[in-house]
Design an enzyme around this catalytic site. Structure first.
Site, short mmCIF file in Angstrom:
data_model
loop_
_atom_site.label_atom_id
_atom_site.label_comp_id
_atom_site.label_asym_id
_atom_site.label_seq_id
_atom_site.Cartn_x
_atom_site.Cartn_y
_atom_site.Cartn_z
N ASN A 8 0.86 -1.19 0.00
CA ASN A 8 0.00 0.00 0.00
C ASN A 8 0.90 1.24 0.00
O ASN A 8 1.45 1.60 1.03
CB ASN A 8 -0.90 -0.05 1.25
CG ASN A 8 -1.74 1.20 1.41
OD1 ASN A 8 -1.86 2.00 0.49
ND2 ASN A 8 -2.33 1.35 2.59
N TRP A 9 1.02 1.86 -1.16
CA TRP A 9 1.92 3.02 -1.28
C TRP A 9 1.35 4.26 -0.62
O TRP A 9 2.04 5.26 -0.47
CB TRP A 9 2.20 3.32 -2.76
CG TRP A 9 3.04 2.32 -3.47
CD1 TRP A 9 3.57 1.16 -2.96
CD2 TRP A 9 3.49 2.39 -4.84
NE1 TRP A 9 4.30 0.51 -3.93
CE2 TRP A 9 4.26 1.25 -5.09
CE3 TRP A 9 3.29 3.30 -5.87
CZ2 TRP A 9 4.86 1.00 -6.33
CZ3 TRP A 9 3.87 3.06 -7.12
CH2 TRP A 9 4.65 1.92 -7.33
N LYS A 10 0.06 4.24 -0.30
CA LYS A 10 -0.62 5.42 0.26
C LYS A 10 -0.42 6.63 -0.68
O LYS A 10 -0.41 6.42 -1.90
CB LYS A 10 -0.13 5.68 1.68
CG LYS A 10 -0.26 4.41 2.54
CD LYS A 10 -0.08 4.63 4.00
CE LYS A 10 -0.24 3.30 4.73
NZ LYS A 10 -0.10 3.42 6.18
N HIS A 91 -9.65 1.06 5.19
CA HIS A 91 -8.34 1.28 5.83
C HIS A 91 -8.53 2.26 6.99
O HIS A 91 -9.35 3.19 6.90
CB HIS A 91 -7.34 1.83 4.81
CG HIS A 91 -5.94 1.84 5.34
ND1 HIS A 91 -5.49 2.83 6.19
CD2 HIS A 91 -4.92 0.97 5.20
CE1 HIS A 91 -4.23 2.56 6.53
NE2 HIS A 91 -3.86 1.43 5.93
N GLU A 161 -5.25 -5.05 11.04
CA GLU A 161 -4.24 -4.03 11.28
C GLU A 161 -4.55 -3.29 12.58
O GLU A 161 -5.41 -2.39 12.59
CB GLU A 161 -4.23 -3.00 10.14
CG GLU A 161 -3.93 -3.59 8.79
CD GLU A 161 -3.41 -2.51 7.84
OE1 GLU A 161 -2.24 -2.59 7.47
OE2 GLU A 161 -4.17 -1.60 7.50
N GLY A 167 1.99 2.81 10.58
CA GLY A 167 2.53 4.10 10.16
C GLY A 167 3.71 4.58 10.99
O GLY A 167 4.15 3.92 11.92
N SER A 209 3.55 -1.86 10.50
CA SER A 209 5.00 -1.84 10.73
C SER A 209 5.72 -3.13 10.35
O SER A 209 6.73 -3.48 10.96
CB SER A 209 5.32 -1.47 12.19
OG SER A 209 4.84 -0.18 12.49
N GLY A 230 2.84 -1.05 4.36
CA GLY A 230 2.80 0.37 3.99
C GLY A 230 4.19 0.87 3.64
O GLY A 230 4.68 0.67 2.52
P1 PGA Z 1 2.85 0.51 7.71
O1 PGA Z 1 1.36 0.69 7.15
O2 PGA Z 1 3.39 -0.78 7.16
O3 PGA Z 1 3.59 1.72 7.23
O4 PGA Z 1 2.72 0.47 9.22
C1 PGA Z 1 0.49 -0.39 7.05
C2 PGA Z 1 -0.83 0.03 6.50
O5 PGA Z 1 -1.31 1.13 6.86
O6 PGA Z 1 -1.45 -0.65 5.68
#
Ligand code: PGA
Length: 247
Positions: A8-10, A91, A161, A167, A209, A230
């Site tokens: 997930n590149w956001k 999400h 999650e 994040g 994470s 992420g």
């Molecule tokens: P992260 O994000 O791996 O940066 O913690 C995961 C996500 O929000 O899907």
């Protein structure tokens, strides 16, 4: 069924050239990966990932509406028509903007109808000593799966999650034994809704994470069917190292 890794590149990276570079490197390095790979770029960069047998294209959200006067929205049918086959729905970063489990369920149904697999995200804000988070997860699952049939559930991916582990402000990755416990709990709830046999066929992945350093232990002992990644998905080397742990 193969395990699955979803990147997930956001709202990253900043520029098209960078997106092309990441997509290209992931493609080149992915040949030995056993797991299904899904990459979810932001909408303007969807075309940087060419869907193949190895790599599927995912979107980060979908509109509930089929078409019409919905400025800024992108519909499931439109996504499907450019090769998207997975869509993240519910999400926590969208739930924080007001997306409820009811909306998440509608998006999942719309995605299924358009021929895509929804990746339905659930997870608690915090762990409670008295176990109150189990109720939160159960309620979120029930509501987010509303309207999805026993036949359709096979095509759904559940992403567990825990919000506190997601994040750059995360408190860190969840302990592997706690991940395993949550995975088993999610499957138990799926079993209550769809029966154990159908529930068994649903991929339940962990997100929060995950990186190249902690992935192996979680893959081996966390009872996961894969990962939703992420930050580490923007670094092709790290992303592929994580993918390698999924056998
Ligand atoms: P992260 O994000 O791996 O940066 O913690 C995961 C996500 O929000 O899907």
């Amino acid at each position: 069924m193969h395990k699955i890794i979803i990147g997930n590149w956001k709202q990253n990276p900043a520029k098209l050239v960078q997106a092309k570079k990441i997509a290209d490197e992931v493609r080149k390095m992915s040949t030995k990966i056993v797991a299904d790979i899904v990459i979810c770029p932001p909408t303007p960069f969807l075309h940087t990932v060419s869907p193949s047998k190895k790599i599927a294209l995912g979107a980060q959200d979908t509109s509930i509406e089929k078409d019409g006067a919905h400025t800024g929205d992108v519909g499931a049918g439109q996504l499907r028509s450019v090769g998207v086959s997975y869509v993240i729905v519910g999400h926590s970063e969208r739930r924080a903007l007001g997306e409820t489990s009811e909306i998440t369920a509608k998006k999942a149904v719309v995605a299924l109808k358009a021929g895509m697999s929804p990746v339905i995200c659930v997870g608690e804000h915090e762990r409670h000593h008295d176990g109150a988070h189990w109720q939160v997860i159960s309620r979120e699952l029930h509501a987010s799966l509303s309207g999805i049939s026993r036949i359709q559930i096979k095509r759904v991916v559940i992403a567990y999650e825990p919000i506190w582990a997601i994040g750059s402000s995360a408190k860190g990755v969840m302990k592997t034994e706690d991940i395993a416990e949550s995975m088993i709990f999610v499957k138990k709830v799926l079993g209550e809704i769809y029966g154990n046999k159908a529930a068994h066929g649903v991929r339940v992945v962990y997100g929060g994470s995950v990186d190249n350093l902690n992935a192996l232990e979680i893959a081996e002992r966390g009872e996961v069917s894969g990962f939703l990644v992420g930050r580490a998905s923007l670094d092709p080397k790290k992303f592929l190292k994580i993918a390698e742990t999924l056998k």
